[in-house]
Every structure is written in structure tokens, then in C-alpha cells.
Design a protein around this motif. Structure first.
Motif, PDB file in Angstrom:
ATOM      1  N   ASN A 114      39.382  48.312  32.622  1.00  0.00           N
ATOM      2  CA  ASN A 114      39.220  46.859  32.784  1.00  0.00           C
ATOM      3  C   ASN A 114      39.219  46.154  31.425  1.00  0.00           C
ATOM      4  O   ASN A 114      40.175  46.220  30.701  1.00  0.00           O
ATOM      5  CB  ASN A 114      37.963  46.553  33.605  1.00  0.00           C
ATOM      6  CG  ASN A 114      38.030  47.210  34.980  1.00  0.00           C
ATOM      7  OD1 ASN A 114      39.106  47.304  35.574  1.00  0.00           O
ATOM      8  ND2 ASN A 114      36.908  47.676  35.495  1.00  0.00           N
ATOM      9  N   ASN A 115      38.070  45.525  31.058  1.00  0.00           N
ATOM     10  CA  ASN A 115      38.062  44.739  29.812  1.00  0.00           C
ATOM     11  C   ASN A 115      37.514  45.511  28.616  1.00  0.00           C
ATOM     12  O   ASN A 115      37.303  44.934  27.541  1.00  0.00           O
ATOM     13  CB  ASN A 115      37.243  43.452  29.999  1.00  0.00           C
ATOM     14  CG  ASN A 115      35.754  43.741  30.165  1.00  0.00           C
ATOM     15  OD1 ASN A 115      35.370  44.799  30.655  1.00  0.00           O
ATOM     16  ND2 ASN A 115      34.907  42.804  29.778  1.00  0.00           N
ATOM     17  N   SER A 135      37.504  38.763  28.926  1.00  0.00           N
ATOM     18  CA  SER A 135      38.238  39.121  27.713  1.00  0.00           C
ATOM     19  C   SER A 135      37.401  38.947  26.454  1.00  0.00           C
ATOM     20  O   SER A 135      37.737  39.479  25.393  1.00  0.00           O
ATOM     21  CB  SER A 135      39.514  38.266  27.599  1.00  0.00           C
ATOM     22  OG  SER A 135      39.169  36.893  27.547  1.00  0.00           O
ATOM     23  N   SER A 158      42.588  34.419  32.691  1.00  0.00           N
ATOM     24  CA  SER A 158      41.198  34.265  33.122  1.00  0.00           C
ATOM     25  C   SER A 158      41.025  32.843  33.650  1.00  0.00           C
ATOM     26  O   SER A 158      41.866  31.980  33.416  1.00  0.00           O
ATOM     27  CB  SER A 158      40.240  34.506  31.950  1.00  0.00           C
ATOM     28  OG  SER A 158      40.331  33.435  31.020  1.00  0.00           O
ATOM     29  N   TYR A 166      35.064  34.496  33.647  1.00  0.00           N
ATOM     30  CA  TYR A 166      35.692  35.703  33.082  1.00  0.00           C
ATOM     31  C   TYR A 166      36.682  36.358  34.045  1.00  0.00           C
ATOM     32  O   TYR A 166      37.491  37.187  33.652  1.00  0.00           O
ATOM     33  CB  TYR A 166      34.612  36.719  32.704  1.00  0.00           C
ATOM     34  CG  TYR A 166      33.698  37.082  33.855  1.00  0.00           C
ATOM     35  CD1 TYR A 166      34.035  38.091  34.735  1.00  0.00           C
ATOM     36  CD2 TYR A 166      32.503  36.407  34.059  1.00  0.00           C
ATOM     37  CE1 TYR A 166      33.210  38.426  35.792  1.00  0.00           C
ATOM     38  CE2 TYR A 166      31.667  36.720  35.110  1.00  0.00           C
ATOM     39  CZ  TYR A 166      32.023  37.740  35.977  1.00  0.00           C
ATOM     40  OH  TYR A 166      31.204  38.062  37.035  1.00  0.00           O
TER      41      TYR A 166
END
Length: 746
Positions: free
Chosen positions: A14-15, A415, A606, A633
Motif C-alpha cells: 500500500n503506502n 501518500s 488521493s 488519504y
């Protein structure tokens, strides 16, 4: 002895931004950070995922077809993993045969005890099971309830048979089913049902099957006449025939659930209930509140049965220690909240003899009153002290205090997160320059000038569950918080009483908004419709081209972005679609641009980025609502089946923000929220109230309670020691209420 570590190198799920860290083994480690910072990506999507995958690989291909499927996480390497047991917030679920007693195996031990010690002796332990034909009530088959035809829904008493008095599916005037009642000669077909004699009404509704002649097409034929109640039950309830969801829904519209008249809801047959210990049968014991059952069992002094009694008491004490003393063993698992379900799962592991296991908990403090958090802490430490590694995702400072090691993930969400911003102990975190460190010592002040209302929504007095004949009064146009310890009756009085009397209320709960990979935040909030139209207008093409669920979807993968290969006894393999490269759209669709971006570029933005990009009034309005609930987010294209319960609740809230004149009910909206996001939720609630809405929140969070206009405190304790309204008024008065446990913690 040198401390061992779980070592993670280069995690990129993911991030996560190439995260590397060491987690001490056989210690209690807490992961914290703002919502969406990447905590769950490390703990669940990387550590738990890899532990599950490696464990599965030790089994044969055939066995693996029956096990959960785990993909390889995006990480360079993970070393020194133990077997992982994940205790999440998912409700235990189960059907009506699954109770607290069955899921904890306490019922099994009680059945064994009754088979040995109960008088009179009636046989083996299965004779005391409501899930076994030897012990169950034969009428309800051990459910305790029966479904019956609701005759008021099935018949319109203002009409005659010829006018269509029978409302059931398949009984339209002139049909075969209708003729079975109209052509027997039992009734005057033009007579309204309300004018039937008692004998005629009983014949129509309750008659037992009998052989009769029926007039059909100028002739007679033999048939069986049966009252509507029996016929409907035989055809639609007591049948093994599979029913489609649509038919099931039609049938449910004409039925109601009633307590079984033979066992009075006890589930057991008369033989099982005849055997007693200390004057109690098995239903008497399982229907007691847990702490009361303990007091009964400790009176059994026969040493021959001491091992069985000890095992039962140990399990019951564990439930009490985690704050579930107000429940009974008859409580169906499907009615337990997410927090209660998680604590039941935790208790199951306390009796395990396994050691050096990795336990992973997802916000175990959810649903716990401030008074009971210490009980959770003791349980976590007890699991650690058995030689296990305990990893907890948590926001509650009281739980963080007991950690051996804390990892703060951030600095922000999406992010802007995905990095480790702090590692160390609680005292050092208090001094850390992170969002968590800054908010740990803060608390909101009590609202000094709460809004006032002189009009109320009022319910009838109720004694449902543990309620003590109480009526709920909610001031109109205010922010009301319903408080009290777990099991005090908060959810009952709001969800079972208030909502029933005020069905227009909008319930914003934590149930999943979708379990479908094809739904995302943009489609759910309605933003996607505007985006498709913008692309269509800009490029002079059909709006359907910009939907991967419609004509714009990649034909090779059907718009999913991957191809699933089912390999017989081996795990199914998902590979990125070679045609669209995982982008889900036809290649020619990506050639259409808006402000230099194609539809995939937009979906990967986002919410914050999209808000800066678009100038469309309606899109910006909806994006602003999502930002206001703290979900900035998320990406526009994030599948809804990846959202947590708290995120689902906030997304639902975002849809409702711009409406007015409603009653809103929220059940623990702070679930999954970081301390820094609490003020966000409060500002949203304030906006709703200023627009003329009434907001009712069930909550334990003290900052939310301190900010309310009106407080309703339930208690004084849980279970049968609760069910009273201890206080109703503004917050200052609650502090003076001596019986209130909540008041002591403000």
C-alpha cells in the motif's frame, strides 16, 4: 538472554515507503499513528500475511484448497516469524445455533457435567445439546423460535375472496391456489373476511388437512383442503426446497418470528430439562449472567467432578476478567458487537497451551468503557507472559502505557504516511515530535455553554433485554451522547427502542458499505457519475466508456485488472491482466484526457489531490465532505472492501453531511480514529446540529462526551445490574451523579 527480533526489510505494501524495522519477540509491541498512516499495512498486510502464507506452504496442495488464501506481500524479506493468530474486530457471526456457550466450549463442559452429576440420569452428554436431536425441542429444532404465517399480513379482512382477500404470493383471484379455497363451497366468496363467523374463519385459516371434492371446470375432482396457516407453513417454512433470495424476501414479508410455544424459547426438550444439579437444569445455568453462574458452580463440592468444574470456572473467570460478566451463555454470537466478539476470541486463547505464538490484535479497546481498559491490559500482559509475541494496533493511550515497545507510523495519512516516525517506550513518545506524541497528553475541556432545547423525542417505556421499564427522551436539535459501561443498555435503548419508534432516523454504523471489488469511494459517493460525464463532454464520447463495469472495461479481465487461474488442488493464482496491465480499462479509453489526465490517473489520485485538481462544483462539494470526515488519504479508486469498520462509518457520514432535518444515530464513531482526528468528528457533528439535525452518539470516548450538549448515562453496571437511566441532562450535572461510573472519569 539476547532479545530476538522479527526483522522486516523493504516493506512496500500500500503506502509503505520501503519500511525496515525490528519488532522484539516475546514482548508487547503497539503500533499507533493516524488513520491511514500504514499501521495495518505493516501489521496485517505484511507480517500477518507472510506468516499465514508460510504456514500454508507447510501443508499439502490438497489441504491448502480448504485454507485461507494468502498472497506474497510486497517486502524484500521478513525473518524470525512465528505462527500468527489474528484477533480482529470482525463479528463472530454464526447462525442462531451459535451462542457464547457453544463458541467458548463452555456448553460442552456443562453438558458433560450434567451427564455425570445431573439427577435424574438421562444418558450421555449429547442429550443436553440443543444442536442434537436427542436434546433439542422437536418443535423448533433447538432454535427456541419458530417462523409462522402472520395472518394479519396474509389476509385483508376488508375484502372478500372474490375481491382478493388472500394477499399471499400465488393466490391472485382465478389462480389454482385461490380456487382451492373459493371452489370448495365452504365460504360465501362475496362475504368480507371481517364478517366471517368464528367457525368460518377457523376453517379458512387453521383447518387441518382433509379429503374433499372440488368443483373444477364443470366437474368434480378429489383434493386435500388445508387452512392457510398449515398450507403456507408446509410449502414455505417446513420445506427442504431451496428458495431464491427473491422468493425468500417475498415469504418473509408475510411471516413473523415467535417464541416456540413448546419449549418457551429454552431450545431443549422436556427430558433434557428434567435433569438438574443443585436444583438448576442446563437452561437455567446457561441463561444466568456469567458472574451469577460462577456463584452457583462453586457450590458443587463433589471432588469426583472437581476437574470439570475447574475447567468451566476458569473459562467463566476469563470472560469476567475481560469485562463480559454481564453476558449469559445463551447470548447468540451474531448479536455480539465487534468489540465483544474480539474479547471473546481473546479469552479463547487464554486457555491455550501454545507458546511462542505471535498474537495480533486490532484495536482491542473498542467498545470498552474507561473503567474496563485495565482488564484488557491485564489480559494482553497475561498472553505475553506465557512466552508469546503480542502485536497490537491501538489508539488508546491507556493501552499504550503498558507496551514494551511502541512504533508510531506517519507522519500523516495516505501518500504522506508510510514511514516509521518513532520507535521506543511510552515516556519517550510523550516527548516525540509526532502527531501521536503531541496529542497524547491533551484532553478537551467540558463544554461550558451547551445548546438548549425544550422539545424532545420520547419513546414508550421498555423492558427489552436488561432495560428496567425506562423511557428515552432525546432533545430535538442537539448533540446527545448516550454513555455507560459495556452491557449497561446503551445499544438496546437506542437501536432496539428508539429506532423502532422513529424509523426515519438515519443510522450510520460500521457495517461494510460493500464487499465488492468493483465498488470504490468515487462510485459510492456519486462522484464517479460526474467524472464520467466530464470525460464524456470533454472528448465527445459515451460516458459508459469511463466505467470498467460497463463498455469501458477490459474484455480480457472483465474490468477487474487481474486474471484468476484455478489450479485444481493448488491455490488459485491471480496475475495482472496482460491486456490492460491491471488498469481495468480498454487501452483506447486511456487515450481520452481531461486536463492532461486519463481516467486511471484520476482514480489513482488521493481525495486531497482530486480536490485540488477538479473545479466542478458538485465534485468539490462531495470531496470536501470526505475530507471533513478525515478520509482525505483514500484514493478515488480504492475498493470499498478494503475499508475498515471505522472508515466505512465515516464514508457513510460524508454522504449525509449536506442534508438537514434528520435524526442521525452513530455507534462509536471514534472507532479507528487517531486522537488528532477527534476534533474533526466533533466539527462534523457540530455542522449537522447547526443545520437543524438531531445527533445521537453511543460513545465511550471521553473527549466526545465532554463536547456533548446533552448526556444520557446508562447503568449503573452491565447486564442485570444495568438497564437504568442514571442521568439525563447537561454534562456539569453528570459529575455530581454519584451512581454514575462515567461521571468519575470526566
Amino acid at each position: 538472554m539476547e532479545t530476538e527480533f522479527i526483522e522486516i526489510l523493504g516493506a512496500r505494501e500500500n503506502n509503505l515507503k520501503n519500511v525496515s524495522l525490528k519488532i522484539p519477540k516475546r514482548k508487547l509491541t503497539i503500533f499507533t499513528g493516524v488513520s491511514g498512516s500504514g499501521k495495518s499495512s505493516i501489521v496485517f498486510d505484511t507480517i500477518a500475511q507472510e506468516a499465514g502464507r508460510e504456514l500454508n506452504e507447510t501443508f499439502s496442495n490438497f489441504v491448502r484448497t480448504f485454507l485461507p488464501k494468502y498472497g506474497r506481500p510486497e517486502v524484500d524479506s521478513i525473518a524470525n516469524l512465528s505462527t500468527a493468530i489474528v484477533v480482529d474486530q470482525k463479528r463472530l457471526g454464526g447462525n442462531s445455533r451459535s451462542t457464547l456457550g457453544t463458541v467458548t466450549d463452555i456448553n460442552s463442559l456443562l453438558r458433560l457435567l450434567f451427564s455425570r452429576l445431573g439427577e435424574p440420569k438421562i444418558g450421555l452428554s449429547f442429550n443436553f445439546s440443543f444442536n442434537d436431536s436427542h436434546g433439542m425441542c422437536q418443535t423448533c429444532e433447538g432454535i427456541g423460535r419458530i417462523m409462522i404465517l402472520d395472518i394479519d399480513k396474509a389476509l385483508n379482512a376488508e375484502k372478500s375472496l372474490n375481491e382478493g382477500a388472500i394477499l399471499l404470493p400465488g393466490f391472485v383471484v382465478g389462480t389454482w391456489q385461490w380456487k382451492m379455497y373459493a371452489n370448495h363451497g365452504f365460504f360465501d366468496n362475496d362475504k368480507k373476511i371481517k364478517d366471517y363467523t368464528e367457525e368460518e374463519y377457523d376453517k379458512l385459516v387453521y383447518a387441518k388437512p382433509e379429503k374433499v371434492l372440488i368443483n373444477i371446470m364443470d366437474g368434480e375432482m378429489n383434493s386435500t383442503y388445508e387452512g392457510l396457516m398449515g398450507k403456507f407453513t408446509r410449502q414455505n417454512i417446513n420445506t427442504d426446497r431451496e428458495k431464491s433470495p427473491a422468493n425468500q424476501k417475498k415469504i418473509e414479508a408475510f411471516t413473523s418470528i415467535q417464541t416456540c410455544c413448546d419449549c418457551n424459547g429454552k431450545r431443549y426438550n422436556e427430558t433434557a430439562l428434567s435433569s438438574k444439579i443443585l436444583g438448576y437444569n442446563i437452561y437455567d445455568m446457561t441463561s444466568m449472567q456469567i458472574d451469577e453462574l460462577v456463584q452457583v458452580l462453586i457450590k458443587i463440592d463433589d471432588k469426583a467432578f472437581a476437574p470439570i468444574v475447574k475447567s468451566i470456572l476458569e473459562r467463566l473467570e476469563n470472560l469476567i476478567n475481560i469485562g463480559l460478566d454481564y453476558l449469559s451463555l445463551t447470548r447468540e454470537t451474531s448479536t455480539l458487537s465487534g468489540g465483544e466478539s474480539q474479547r471473546v476470541k481473546m479469552v479463547k486463547h487464554l486457555t491455550s497451551s501454545l507458546t511462542d505464538v505471535m498474537y495480533i490484535f486490532d484495536e482491542p479497546s473498542i467498545g470498552l468503557h474507561s473503567r474496563d481498559v485495565h482488564r484488557l491490559n491485564e489480559l494482553l500482559l497475561k498472553i505475553r507472559d506465557k512466552g508469546n509475541t503480542v502485536i497490537v494496533v491501538e489508539h488508546d493511550p491507556e493501552v499504550m502505557k503498558i507496551a514494551d515497545h511502541i512504533v508510531d507510523v506517519g507522519p500523516k495519512a495516505g501518500s504522506q504516511g508510510g514511514e516509521i516516525v518513532f520507535e521506543g517506550c511510552f515516556d519517550d513518545l510523550l516527548q516525540a515530535d509526532t502527531l501521536t506524541g503531541k496529542f497524547l497528553g491533551k484532553k478537551l475541556d467540558i463544554k461550558e455553554s451547551p445548546r438548549i432545547s425544550h422539545e424532545f423525542y420520547e419513546t414508550k417505556k421498555s423492558s427489552i433485554n436488561n432495560l428496567k421499564n425506562v423511557s428515552l427522551q432525546i432533545p430535538k436539535g442537539l448533540f446527545t451522547v448516550v454513555t455507560g459501561v459495556a452491557g449497561s443498555g446503551k445499544s438496546t435503548i437506542v437501536n432496539a427502542v428508539f429506532i423502532k419508534e422513529y424509523p426515519e432516523a438515519v443510522v450510520i454504523d460500521q457495517n461494510a458499505v460493500s464487499a465488492n471489488i468493483r465498488s470504490n469511494s468515487a462510485t459510492y459517493t456519486g462522484i464517479m457519475d460526474f467524472i464520467r460525464q466530464i470525460f464524456a463532454d470533454e472528448n465527445k464520447v459515451s460516458a459508459g466508456l469511463f466505467s470498467y463495469n460497463s463498455e469501458g472495461g477490459c474484455p480480457n479481465c472483465g474490468g477487474t485488472g487481474f486474471i484468476e487461474a484455478k489450479l485444481s488442488f493448488m491455490d488459485s493464482m491471480k496475475t495482472v491482466c496482460g491486456d490492460c496491465e491491471g488498469k481495468r480499462y480498454k487501452k483506447d479509453v486511456l487515450g481520452y484526457l481531461y486536463k492532461g489526465k486519463n481516467i486511471v490517473d484520476i482514480m489513482e489520485m488521493s481525495i486531497t489531490e482530486a480536490n485540488d485538481f477538479f473545479e466542478h462544483k458538485e465534485i468539490m462539494k462531495k470531496l470536501k465532505s470526505i475530507i471533513d470526515v478525515g478520509l482525505q488519504y483514500m484514493t478515488l479508486g480504492q475498493p470499498l472492501n478494503t475499508l475498515s469498520g471505522g472508515e466505512c462509518q465515516r464514508l457513510k457520514l460524508a454522504k449525509e453531511l449536506n442534508k438537514k432535518g434528520n435524526i442521525y444515530i452513530m455507534d462509536e464513531p471514534t472507532t479507528g480514529l487517531h486522537m488528532s482526528d477527534i476534533t474533526n468528528i466533533l466539527s462534523i457533528i457540530d455542522r449537522l446540529v447547526k443545520k437543524g439535525n438531531t445527533v445521537i452518539v453511543i460513545e465511550h470516548n471521553l473527549d466526545i462526551i465532554r463536547s456533548a450538549d446533552w448526556i444520557i448515562d446508562m447503568g449503573p453496571d452491565g447486564g442485570n445490574r444495568g438497564g437504568e437511566i442514571l442521568y439525563s441532562g447537561n454534562l456539569m450535572g453528570l459529575k455530581e451523579c454519584k451512581r454514575s461510573i462515567t461521571g468519575r472519569y470526566l
